[in-house]
Motif scaffolding. Structure first.
Motif, PDB file in Angstrom:
ATOM      1  N   PRO A  25      -3.447 -57.851-103.678  1.00 36.88           N
ATOM      2  CA  PRO A  25      -3.720 -57.716-105.285  1.00 36.88           C
ATOM      3  C   PRO A  25      -5.113 -58.623-105.676  1.00 36.88           C
ATOM      4  N   SER A  26      -4.980 -59.574-104.871  1.00 40.14           N
ATOM      5  CA  SER A  26      -6.028 -61.099-106.114  1.00 40.14           C
ATOM      6  C   SER A  26      -7.472 -60.248-104.890  1.00 40.14           C
ATOM      7  N   SER A 232       3.511 -55.160-107.465  1.00 41.34           N
ATOM      8  CA  SER A 232       3.739 -55.021-109.093  1.00 41.34           C
ATOM      9  C   SER A 232       3.440 -56.305-109.575  1.00 41.34           C
ATOM     10  N   LEU A 233       4.050 -57.358-109.242  1.00 37.69           N
ATOM     11  CA  LEU A 233       4.325 -58.638-109.423  1.00 37.69           C
ATOM     12  C   LEU A 233       2.633 -59.718-109.817  1.00 37.69           C
ATOM     13  N   ALA A 234       2.376 -59.476-108.783  1.00 38.25           N
ATOM     14  CA  ALA A 234       0.815 -60.820-108.931  1.00 38.25           C
ATOM     15  C   ALA A 234      -0.343 -59.625-110.316  1.00 38.25           C
ATOM     16  N   PHE A 235      -0.720 -58.510-110.520  1.00 43.86           N
ATOM     17  CA  PHE A 235      -1.048 -57.492-111.370  1.00 43.86           C
ATOM     18  C   PHE A 235      -0.692 -57.760-112.309  1.00 43.86           C
ATOM     19  N   PHE A 236       0.996 -57.619-112.830  1.00 39.97           N
ATOM     20  CA  PHE A 236       2.069 -58.454-113.788  1.00 39.97           C
ATOM     21  C   PHE A 236       2.021 -59.527-114.260  1.00 39.97           C
ATOM     22  N   LEU A 237       1.556 -60.803-113.428  1.00 37.29           N
ATOM     23  CA  LEU A 237       1.132 -62.447-113.991  1.00 37.29           C
ATOM     24  C   LEU A 237       0.047 -62.517-114.305  1.00 37.29           C
ATOM     25  N   MET A 238      -1.487 -61.213-113.673  1.00 37.67           N
ATOM     26  CA  MET A 238      -2.208 -61.147-114.456  1.00 37.67           C
ATOM     27  C   MET A 238      -3.026 -60.576-115.555  1.00 37.67           C
ATOM     28  N   ASN A 241       0.503 -62.295-118.022  1.00 39.31           N
ATOM     29  CA  ASN A 241       0.637 -64.008-118.187  1.00 39.31           C
ATOM     30  C   ASN A 241      -1.384 -64.737-118.320  1.00 39.31           C
ATOM     31  N   GLY A 242      -2.451 -63.891-118.160  1.00 39.96           N
ATOM     32  CA  GLY A 242      -3.569 -63.832-118.384  1.00 39.96           C
ATOM     33  C   GLY A 242      -3.999 -65.056-117.615  1.00 39.96           C
ATOM     34  N   VAL A 243      -3.281 -65.179-115.939  1.00 41.53           N
ATOM     35  CA  VAL A 243      -3.691 -65.942-114.759  1.00 41.53           C
ATOM     36  C   VAL A 243      -4.831 -65.513-113.828  1.00 41.53           C
ATOM     37  N   ASN A 244      -5.586 -66.075-113.451  1.00 37.73           N
ATOM     38  CA  ASN A 244      -6.771 -65.741-112.353  1.00 37.73           C
ATOM     39  C   ASN A 244      -6.483 -65.272-111.571  1.00 37.73           C
ATOM     40  N   THR A 245      -7.346 -64.475-110.328  1.00 37.48           N
ATOM     41  CA  THR A 245      -6.885 -64.133-109.373  1.00 37.48           C
ATOM     42  C   THR A 245      -5.696 -65.156-107.969  1.00 37.48           C
ATOM     43  N   VAL A 246      -6.816 -66.281-108.349  1.00 36.09           N
ATOM     44  CA  VAL A 246      -6.669 -67.526-107.327  1.00 36.09           C
ATOM     45  C   VAL A 246      -4.880 -67.930-108.485  1.00 36.09           C
ATOM     46  N   GLN A 247      -4.635 -68.181-109.378  1.00 32.92           N
ATOM     47  CA  GLN A 247      -3.503 -68.377-109.529  1.00 32.92           C
ATOM     48  C   GLN A 247      -2.298 -66.939-109.650  1.00 32.92           C
ATOM     49  N   ALA A 248      -2.741 -66.398-110.093  1.00 31.72           N
ATOM     50  CA  ALA A 248      -1.687 -65.215-109.572  1.00 31.72           C
ATOM     51  C   ALA A 248      -1.406 -65.634-108.040  1.00 31.72           C
ATOM     52  N   ALA A 249      -1.731 -65.136-106.772  1.00 31.03           N
ATOM     53  CA  ALA A 249      -1.803 -65.243-105.757  1.00 31.03           C
ATOM     54  C   ALA A 249      -0.473 -66.611-105.993  1.00 31.03           C
TER      55      ALA A 249
END
Length: 392
Positions: A25-26, A232-238, A241-249
């Motif tokens: 996803p990231s 969906s989880l990584a997209f949900f976190l981005m 929660n407003g995190v960036n791609t590295v934080q989402a991973a």
């Protein structure tokens, strides 16, 4: 030694798959691909994998488990290198848009067509050499590699993404090369017994029983719901929660690691010790999975996400080897290779439908994919429990 080699072969591919699912996803967001394109990429390659696993399982009599296992590992290694290199071309601007999506889709599908030889070869080897009463434990010994891969893969990806989003993909090449060398040098050649045909229909054709079909469908539903969550989880976190791609991973990797740890705990602590019958494990695990997805759907704090992932791990660790064992024990011996191929293809079956279904639900509400997964698991849990109780 044989079990250890098979375990490591599946471990190498499981680490690779968990790394892939953690960073995809990231990678897609960074390269400008949409959620739908990421979902189609996962779904299409899974479709090819499902067909391939079923086809490879049917030629084990002709070529043998070891040879096909080497084919699968070789395809995984080469395919991963090509796939990661194409992502590099996309991230650096050499490829982009539709062209990047199409070439990534083709590369991943070609990789899936060859690497799909690995699971039916390894699991088929175990089914052929194990006694029926120890089947669940034997299958669990090698399939627990999938859970350990989910333990090791996400934190590996979380650490290595700090050096670049593609570093985790390139790193798994070392594991698959070592696995290939071990199989080549150390795994004994083991040919399945080829029984002569006794009728015109052949030894491996005709329908399987209704209960075996339900167990196979149950396995597919396990991975369908897992695919929906992972898509969906990584997209949900981005997005939430407003995190960036590295934080989402990194966050997705941590959540998947919690799930895998609990899955390993129940496999080593209960399944492989024969503390509960497969039928009992299924009746307990399936409702737990439905509960886990519903908690993910309504969670507001990260700690509740981790609680849900722990419950999810317990359910997956108990349900999959139990369903696989019952399916192979309740089929006719001449159909065992066919059923084994179907069982090992169920993860891919789930990933065919799960990602696009999740992307569609995510479009309406970011929590809908997890709610839908919970409902699906609740329905399949009810069917499985009813079938097991009715058959005594």
């Amino acid at each position: 030694m044989t079990y250890l080699i098979l375990f490591f072969a599946l471990l190498a591919t499981a680490v690779g798959q968990s790394v892939f699912l953690t960073v995809l996803p990231s990678l897609g967001r960074e390269a400008g691909l949409t959620e739908w394109q990421v979902a189609v990429m996962m779904s299409s390659s899974a479709f090819v994998f499902a067909i391939g696993a079923n086809c490879w399982s049917r030629v084990t009599v002709r070529y043998g488990y070891k040879r096909l296992l080497m084919v699968g590992l070789s395809g995984y290694t080469l395919g991963t290198f090509v796939f990661a290199s194409l992502w590099w071309a996309g991230l650096t601007g050499f490829l982009g848009g539709t062209a990047l999506f199409v070439i990534l889709l083709l590369a991943r599908s070609l990789q899936s067509s060859v690497m799909s030889a690995t699971p039916p070869s390894a699991v088929g080897y175990v089914v052929a050499m194990s006694e029926q009463r120890h089947r669940a434990s034997a299958i669990s010994k090698v399939t627990s590699a999938n859970n350990l891969g989910q333990v090791l893969g996400p934190p590996l990806a979380g650490v290595l993404v700090t050096f670049g989003l593609l570093t985790p993909l390139y790193s798994i090449l070392a594991l698959t090369i070592v696995a290939l060398l071990l199989v080549w040098q150390k795994l004994p050649a083991f040919l399945p017994s080829a029984k002569p045909q006794t009728d015109a229909s052949g030894p491996d054709v005709g329908p399987v029983s209704a209960s075996v079909k339900l167990f196979i469908i149950g396995c597919a539903c396990l991975f369908l719901c897992m695919a929906m969550m992972q898509q969906s989880l990584a997209f949900f976190l981005m997005d939430e929660n407003g995190v960036n791609t590295v934080q989402a991973a990194q966050l997705t990797g941590s959540a998947m690691m919690v799930s895998a740890v609990f899955s390993l705990m129940i496999q080593f602590g209960v399944v492989q010790r024969h503390l509960m019958r497969p039928e009992t494990l299924i009746c307990v695990a399936a409702p737990l999975l439905a509960l886990a997805y519903l908690i993910i759907a309504i969670h507001q704090q990260t700690v509740m996400l981790y609680v849900a992932m722990g419950i999810l791990g317990l359910g997956m660790g108990a349900a999959y080897p139990s369903l696989a064992a019952l399916a192979t024990m309740r089929c006719l011996p001449e159909r065992q290779s066919r059923v084994t191929g179907m069982i090992t293809a169920t993860p891919a079956m789930g990933y065919i439908i799960g990602p696009p279904l999740s992307a569609m639900a995510y479009h309406f509400d970011h929590r809908y994919p997890f709610m839908l997964a919970g409902v699906i698991m609740l329905v399949i849990a009810t069917l499985l429990i009813f079938k097991i109780k009715s058959e005594g």
